[in-house]
Design an enzyme around this catalytic site. Structure first.
Site, short mmCIF file in Angstrom:
data_model
loop_
_atom_site.label_atom_id
_atom_site.label_comp_id
_atom_site.label_asym_id
_atom_site.label_seq_id
_atom_site.Cartn_x
_atom_site.Cartn_y
_atom_site.Cartn_z
CG ASP A 72 -0.35 -0.54 2.47
OD1 ASP A 72 0.90 -0.54 2.56
OD2 ASP A 72 -1.08 -0.96 3.38
CG ASN A 140 -8.78 -1.01 11.70
OD1 ASN A 140 -7.87 -1.74 11.32
ND2 ASN A 140 -9.16 0.06 11.02
CG HIS A 142 -5.87 -2.07 8.62
ND1 HIS A 142 -5.88 -0.71 8.81
CD2 HIS A 142 -4.60 -2.45 8.90
CE1 HIS A 142 -4.69 -0.30 9.17
NE2 HIS A 142 -3.89 -1.33 9.24
CD GLU A 147 -8.63 1.30 7.37
OE1 GLU A 147 -8.41 0.35 8.15
OE2 GLU A 147 -8.20 2.45 7.59
P1 PGA Z 1 1.77 -1.44 12.96
O1 PGA Z 1 0.71 -1.36 11.78
O2 PGA Z 1 2.74 -2.51 12.57
O3 PGA Z 1 2.41 -0.09 12.97
O4 PGA Z 1 1.03 -1.77 14.21
C1 PGA Z 1 0.25 -2.55 11.24
C2 PGA Z 1 -0.79 -2.27 10.20
O5 PGA Z 1 -1.50 -1.25 10.32
O6 PGA Z 1 -0.93 -3.08 9.29
#
Ligand code: PGA
Length: 260
Positions: A72, A140, A142, A147
């Site tokens: 992404d 969350n 994702h 999302e």
């Molecule tokens: P993080 O993010 O490793 O900074 O917790 C993971 C993600 O949002 O996929």
């Protein structure tokens, strides 16, 4: 066809987990020098990339035939701009390797979004698909920037980021949530699930509730990572804190390298 459960492996801490996954990737580069890797950004894979950078320096891992696709990128950010995921990957992994620039595939946040998403899907197909996809998970649920929502997109698409996700990315923008772009381009769910192998890394207590739902809960678009249950070869690599909501057998809780 029956699908095996997601394999869960728990390590005492994030560094140990990263070391084991890095060894696995090192072995893969040796066995299949032209492997196609799907890569993720975020705090979680930093230990993994540090370890791969260290192994590349100390053992001369050869990345010259490897192809990478990142999941992404933020809409509106130039690849070289601070905060871009492309820049993150340059700093944490790419510049420590001999990856060839033409084999590094990235969504470009300043391109026309629709054309860019189509281009990316075609490039993944042309590369023969992704062999191993590294994933993080948002608090969350994702994966990539897919999302939670009543409906998920199958293919690479433009998406509006949820406030929780923008907060989670504030560190890349000097801690200022307002500066985090509101939209991103993300590889879609079907494209992620078509990777031949998935390795999802999660560390820390903030991920424990989500991880428990991914492993024990139903499939739901409100928790995109739950779709890993549909994959025939998915590994969850956890530190003890991220695994704290799971009901695991003793064997799994002690971590078994052969799961990888
Ligand atoms: P993080 O993010 O490793 O900074 O917790 C993971 C993600 O949002 O996929």
């Amino acid at each position: 066809m029956t699908l095996p459960d997601i394999r869960v492996t728990v390590f005492p801490d994030a560094q140990t987990a990263a070391r084991v996954v890095a060894e696995r990737i090192g072995q893969l580069l040796h066995d299949k020098p032209d492997v196609v890797l799907g890569l993720a950004t975020g705090r979680t894979p930093i230990h993994l990339y540090d370890e791969l950078a260290r192994m590349t320096a100390s053992r001369g891992l050869d990345w010259s035939k490897v192809t990478t696709f990142n999941l992404d990128e933020f809409v509106g950010l130039h690849p070289e701009e601070p905060g871009s995921y492309r820049r993150f990957m340059e700093e944490h992994l790419f510049r420590h390797t001999n990856l060839r620039p033409e084999r590094i595939n990235f969504l470009v946040g300043t391109a026309d979004p629709d054309e860019e998403c189509d281009r990316y899907e075609r490039a993944i197909l042309q590369a023969g698909g992704i062999d191993v996809q590294i994933l993080g998970i948002g608090t969350n649920g994702h994966i990539g920037f897919n999302e939670p929502s009543p409906g998920l997109e199958a293919r690479t698409h433009r998406i509006t980021l949820q406030p929780e996700t923008r907060r989670g990315n504030a560190a890349l923008f000097g801690g200022q949530v307002d500066r985090v772009p509101t939209e991103a381009l993300s590889v879609g769910m079907a494209t992620i699930l078509q990777a031949r192998k998935l390795i999802l890394l999660a560390n820390g207590e903030t991920k424990a509730r989500c991880i428990a739902e991914v492993v024990h809960g139903p499939l739901t678009t409100m928790l995109p990572a739950s779709f890993l249950q549909l994959h025939h070869d998915a590994d969850l690599i956890l530190d003890a804190a991220a695994a704290s909501g799971l009901s695991l057998t003793r064997e799994k809780a002690e971590g078994k390298r052969e799961h990888l």
